[in-house]
Design an enzyme around this catalytic site. Structure first.
Site, PDB file in Angstrom:
ATOM      1  N   MET A  49      40.673  35.911  39.251  1.00  0.00           N
ATOM      2  CA  MET A  49      41.135  37.090  39.982  1.00  0.00           C
ATOM      3  C   MET A  49      41.435  38.193  38.975  1.00  0.00           C
ATOM      4  SD  MET A  49      41.188  36.155  43.221  1.00  0.00           S
ATOM      5  CE  MET A  49      42.249  37.330  44.011  1.00  0.00           C
ATOM      6  N   SER A  50      40.483  39.096  38.803  1.00  0.00           N
ATOM      7  CA  SER A  50      40.648  40.144  37.796  1.00  0.00           C
ATOM      8  C   SER A  50      41.603  41.238  38.244  1.00  0.00           C
ATOM      9  CB  SER A  50      39.292  40.775  37.487  1.00  0.00           C
ATOM     10  OG  SER A  50      38.817  41.487  38.626  1.00  0.00           O
ATOM     11  N   GLY A  51      41.841  41.327  39.560  1.00  0.00           N
ATOM     12  CA  GLY A  51      42.630  42.426  40.100  1.00  0.00           C
ATOM     13  C   GLY A  51      41.764  43.497  40.726  1.00  0.00           C
ATOM     14  N   GLY A  52      40.450  43.259  40.746  1.00  0.00           N
ATOM     15  CA  GLY A  52      39.520  44.208  41.342  1.00  0.00           C
ATOM     16  C   GLY A  52      39.099  43.790  42.740  1.00  0.00           C
ATOM     17  N   ASP A 106      36.020  43.104  43.869  1.00  0.00           N
ATOM     18  CA  ASP A 106      34.981  42.078  43.952  1.00  0.00           C
ATOM     19  C   ASP A 106      35.572  40.673  43.964  1.00  0.00           C
ATOM     20  OD1 ASP A 106      32.891  43.954  43.976  1.00  0.00           O
ATOM     21  OD2 ASP A 106      32.907  44.076  41.793  1.00  0.00           O
ATOM     22  N   LEU A 110      43.660  35.878  34.272  1.00  0.00           N
ATOM     23  CA  LEU A 110      43.671  35.553  32.849  1.00  0.00           C
ATOM     24  C   LEU A 110      44.451  36.596  32.059  1.00  0.00           C
ATOM     25  CD1 LEU A 110      39.979  34.420  32.286  1.00  0.00           C
ATOM     26  CD2 LEU A 110      41.959  33.072  33.003  1.00  0.00           C
ATOM     27  N   CYS A 128      32.854  37.097  26.360  1.00  0.00           N
ATOM     28  CA  CYS A 128      33.969  36.700  27.232  1.00  0.00           C
ATOM     29  C   CYS A 128      33.480  35.752  28.317  1.00  0.00           C
ATOM     30  CB  CYS A 128      34.622  37.936  27.839  1.00  0.00           C
ATOM     31  SG  CYS A 128      36.132  37.585  28.772  1.00  0.00           S
ATOM     32  N   GLY A 177      33.775  37.079  41.258  1.00  0.00           N
ATOM     33  CA  GLY A 177      33.205  38.188  42.024  1.00  0.00           C
ATOM     34  C   GLY A 177      31.968  38.774  41.383  1.00  0.00           C
ATOM     35  N   CYS A 210      37.780  46.271  27.209  1.00  0.00           N
ATOM     36  CA  CYS A 210      39.160  46.169  27.680  1.00  0.00           C
ATOM     37  C   CYS A 210      40.173  46.162  26.549  1.00  0.00           C
ATOM     38  CB  CYS A 210      39.331  44.928  28.546  1.00  0.00           C
ATOM     39  SG  CYS A 210      39.184  43.357  27.659  1.00  0.00           S
TER      40      CYS A 210
END
Length: 376
Positions: free
Chosen positions: A1-4, A6, A26, A95, A119, A193
């Site tokens: 769950m990247s926070g985006g 997708d 992460l 990554c 996503g 990032c």
């Protein structure tokens, strides 16, 4: 769950499909301020909060896993080492290869999970024997199979990409809106990032010893000076600060970076064109083609950038056990002969091979050259 948006919609679809889903964000830095913020990042505290809110809305558990040490060693330090060697790395590729589908997947399997769901816009399909293959997503404009080209057959066995058949990003945002997910209109993340201000050259200057040297033209004549060859990349046009204009008055581009000599070679845009790429650190996304295993030549398409290419270039490829000059590598050398020249291909980048929509595999570019002109 990247926070985006997708990953939030991918999680929602996984829940809807009946899977037992746990959301994991992460933490890739112990100093979040060193990562990009707002819409330009993917791993910040702000993103973690967005991921938590999405999980809360979906009614699934949420955890933050600290992978900061592994990320520093496998992605950040690798990025620095590659630039120090005069190459241009792709940190998102590293990554995916070493964090999201290696460290994360290893931990997930050890804890009893069956798969990592993300996503990404890509698709896993099964061949006639049931072996997994990686394919492009339905929406080629958003297709991310290139940055997943590093995945192996074993990793593909444990991957889920619920957005594979979604026709557009607009539909994903509309679905997020319908589901009441707060990230529905959140802008996409981009850039590196871990470089918080986006100034790669300035960031590298604190990590690599930069020494001034000469900028040469394609004929070996000095046309300027630089403050550190390692900060340049093949195809670069801006920031050259040349003291002598080209005879035709046209812009010049970086053709070569020579860290051992601490020189940068520049020249006209047409000299950027290459028709042969040699790659090392080869991996296959699924079962390798029989021709690859036997060393026979095979036809495919080659892509050297994640975006900006409507169609990859047609190519003929052969896998050789030893590199040119007799120096072997652990996994051989991939020789990619392009039917149409590509421009701005830099050592350190990744070449990903396709047949139709299928990703065959990838290699790190070790050298690229034009067979129609002498070496610079």
């Amino acid at each position: 769950m990247s926070g985006g948006v997708d990953s939030a919609v991918a999680a929602a679809r996984a829940v809807e499909a009946g899977h037992d889903v746990v959301g994991v964000h992460l933490a890739l830095s112990r100093m979040p301020g060193t990562l990009r913020t707002g819409s330009r990042g993917c791993c910040t505290i702000e993103d973690s909060n967005d991921a938590w809110r999405a999980c809360d809305k979906l009614g699934i558990p949420f955890y933050v896993w600290d992978f900061s040490e592994r990320f520093k060693a496998d992605v950040v330090d690798d990025f620095i080492a590659e630039y120090a060697a005069g190459r241009t790395p792709n940190p998102c590729m590293r990554c995916n290869e070493r964090i999201k589908f290696a460290a994360l997947l290893e931990k997930a399997l050890a804890l009893g999970f069956d798969a990592v769901c993300t996503g990404h816009y890509a698709k896993v399909v099964r061949d006639a024997e049931g072996n997994p293959e990686l394919h492009r997503a339905a929406d080629w404009a958003k297709d991310q199979s290139y940055v997943l080209g590093v995945l192996t057959r074993e990793q593909l066995e444990h991957c889920l990409f619920p957005l594979a058949d979604t026709p557009s990003k607009a539909e994903v945002r509309a679905e997020a809106e319908r589901r009441g997910l707060s990230v529905a209109k959140k802008p996409d993340s981009h850039d590196i990032c871990f470089i918080s201000d986006g100034d790669t050259r300035g960031w590298l200057a604190d990590k690599i010893e930069m020494t001034s040297g000469d900028i040469l033209d394609e004929n070996g004549q000095k046309v300027g000076e630089h403050s550190g060859a390692n900060a340049f990349t093949v195809g670069q046009r801006r920031g050259l600060r040349l003291g002598r204009p080209a005879p035709d008055g046209k812009p010049r581009f970086v053709l070569e970076v020579r860290p051992k000599e601490n020189t940068v070679v520049v020249g006209p845009e047409q000299l950027l064109a290459v028709d042969e790429i040699r790659g090392i650190r080869i991996s296959w996304a699924g079962v390798p083609l029989a021709e690859a295993a036997s060393g026979e030549e095979f036809a495919c398409a080659a892509q050297v950038r994640a975006h900006g290419e409507p169609l990859p270039s047609k190519a003929r490829v052969v896998l050789r056990a030893e590199a040119e000059g007799g120096e072997g590598t652990d996994d051989g050398e991939l020789v990619v002969m392009l039917e149409s020249p590509l421009r701005g291909v830099a050592p350190g980048q990744t070449v990903v091979l396709y047949q139709g929509t299928r990703v065959l595999g990838q290699a790190t570019i070790d050298a690229a050259r034009s067979l129609s002109r002498p070496a610079l």
